[in-house]
Write a protein that holds these residues in place. Structure first.
Motif, PDB file in Angstrom:
ATOM      1  N   SER A   1       0.167   4.071  -2.751  1.00 44.29           N
ATOM      2  CA  SER A   1      -0.931   4.771  -2.084  1.00 44.29           C
ATOM      3  C   SER A   1      -1.653   5.744  -3.005  1.00 44.29           C
ATOM      4  O   SER A   1      -2.874   5.912  -2.907  1.00 44.29           O
ATOM      5  CB  SER A   1      -0.416   5.505  -0.846  1.00 44.29           C
TER       6      SER A   1
ATOM      7  N   TYR B   1      -4.217   3.768  -5.012  1.00 46.34           N
ATOM      8  CA  TYR B   1      -5.373   3.396  -4.194  1.00 46.34           C
ATOM      9  C   TYR B   1      -6.294   4.596  -3.979  1.00 46.34           C
ATOM     10  O   TYR B   1      -7.515   4.474  -4.036  1.00 46.34           O
ATOM     11  CB  TYR B   1      -4.919   2.824  -2.847  1.00 46.34           C
TER      12      TYR B   1
ATOM     13  N   TYR C   1       0.828  -1.209   0.000  1.00 44.05           N
ATOM     14  CA  TYR C   1       0.000   0.000   0.000  1.00 44.05           C
ATOM     15  C   TYR C   1       0.859   1.255   0.000  1.00 44.05           C
ATOM     16  O   TYR C   1       0.599   2.201  -0.762  1.00 44.05           O
ATOM     17  CB  TYR C   1      -0.952   0.029   1.196  1.00 44.05           C
TER      18      TYR C   1
END
Length: 213
Positions: free
Chosen positions: A27, A30, A23
């Motif tokens: 990031s 996302y 992640y």
């Protein structure tokens, strides 16, 4: 809820590892997915089997596949009868809302659901014949396909592949799927994954047989 328990430690640790690595490195992607919504290129209908990891098989990133999994990767026929149909709802959403360009039915070797249906057809699974068996009633979708494979040399594998054909035929009973296919806005595909060797076979439309990719 008094019957609910905290998440197992190993899952918490794996989440924390993912958040700190995968992640953290992606990031921005996302956040973009969260802000702009999903635009998957394909819907994947796969078996629940934990050994079949479709995103790994196809090297997919987050947001690329709309994935639905059930026992033996089956699609029921179009039946708007008022009952709850999770698979049918997923197909409807993928085709009419997300406008996916492809639906891929992914079957696999050593499928327990297909083996259960084979056992039912050959009188070896009275527990699945019981009307209270959710698995048995779900596998009734495939049961007519037994006639096509009953004389096959390798019946389990033949039945696994027949399950893929059954789902593809049933998909075409949905009016919105048939319309999208006719308009060349949607294409249907079938593949079979050989787990032990990592093999993948696709259903050749010219021969209606599976061939190695």
């Amino acid at each position: 809820m008094e019957f609910v328990r905290p998440l197992p430690t190993f899952l918490v640790q794996r989440f924390q590892g993912w958040k700190a690595t995968a992640y953290a490195e992606n990031s921005a992607w996302y956040r973009r997915l969260a802000t702009e919504g999903q635009r998957p290129r394909a819907m994947i209908i796969a078996c629940c089997d934990s050994r079949v990891h479709v995103t790994s098989i196809f090297g997919a990133d987050q947001g690329e596949f709309f994935i639905h999994r059930n026992i033996a990767n089956l699609v029921p026929p179009y039946e708007p009868d008022g009952n709850q149909h999770g698979t049918s709802a997923a197909v409807e959403y993928a085709v009419t809302a997300l406008k996916v360009a492809h639906i891929v039915v992914v079957g696999h070797s050593r499928c327990g659901g297909v083996q259960g249906c084979l056992d039912m057809c050959e009188g070896r699974a009275p527990e699945l014949e019981d009307q209270t068996s959710f698995v048995g009633r779900w596998m009734d979708i495939l049961r007519p396909g037994y006639e096509a494979i009953k004389d096959a040399e390798n019946k389990p594998e033949a039945f696994e592949k027949e399950a893929i054909r059954t789902s593809l035929r049933n998909l075409m009973t949905f009016p919105f799927v048939e319309k999208a296919v006719a308009a060349r806005q949607l294409s249907l595909h079938g593949v079979w994954n050989e787990i032990a060797e990592g093999g993948l076979e696709h259903l050749d439309p010219a021969t209606d047989e599976f061939a190695a990719i």
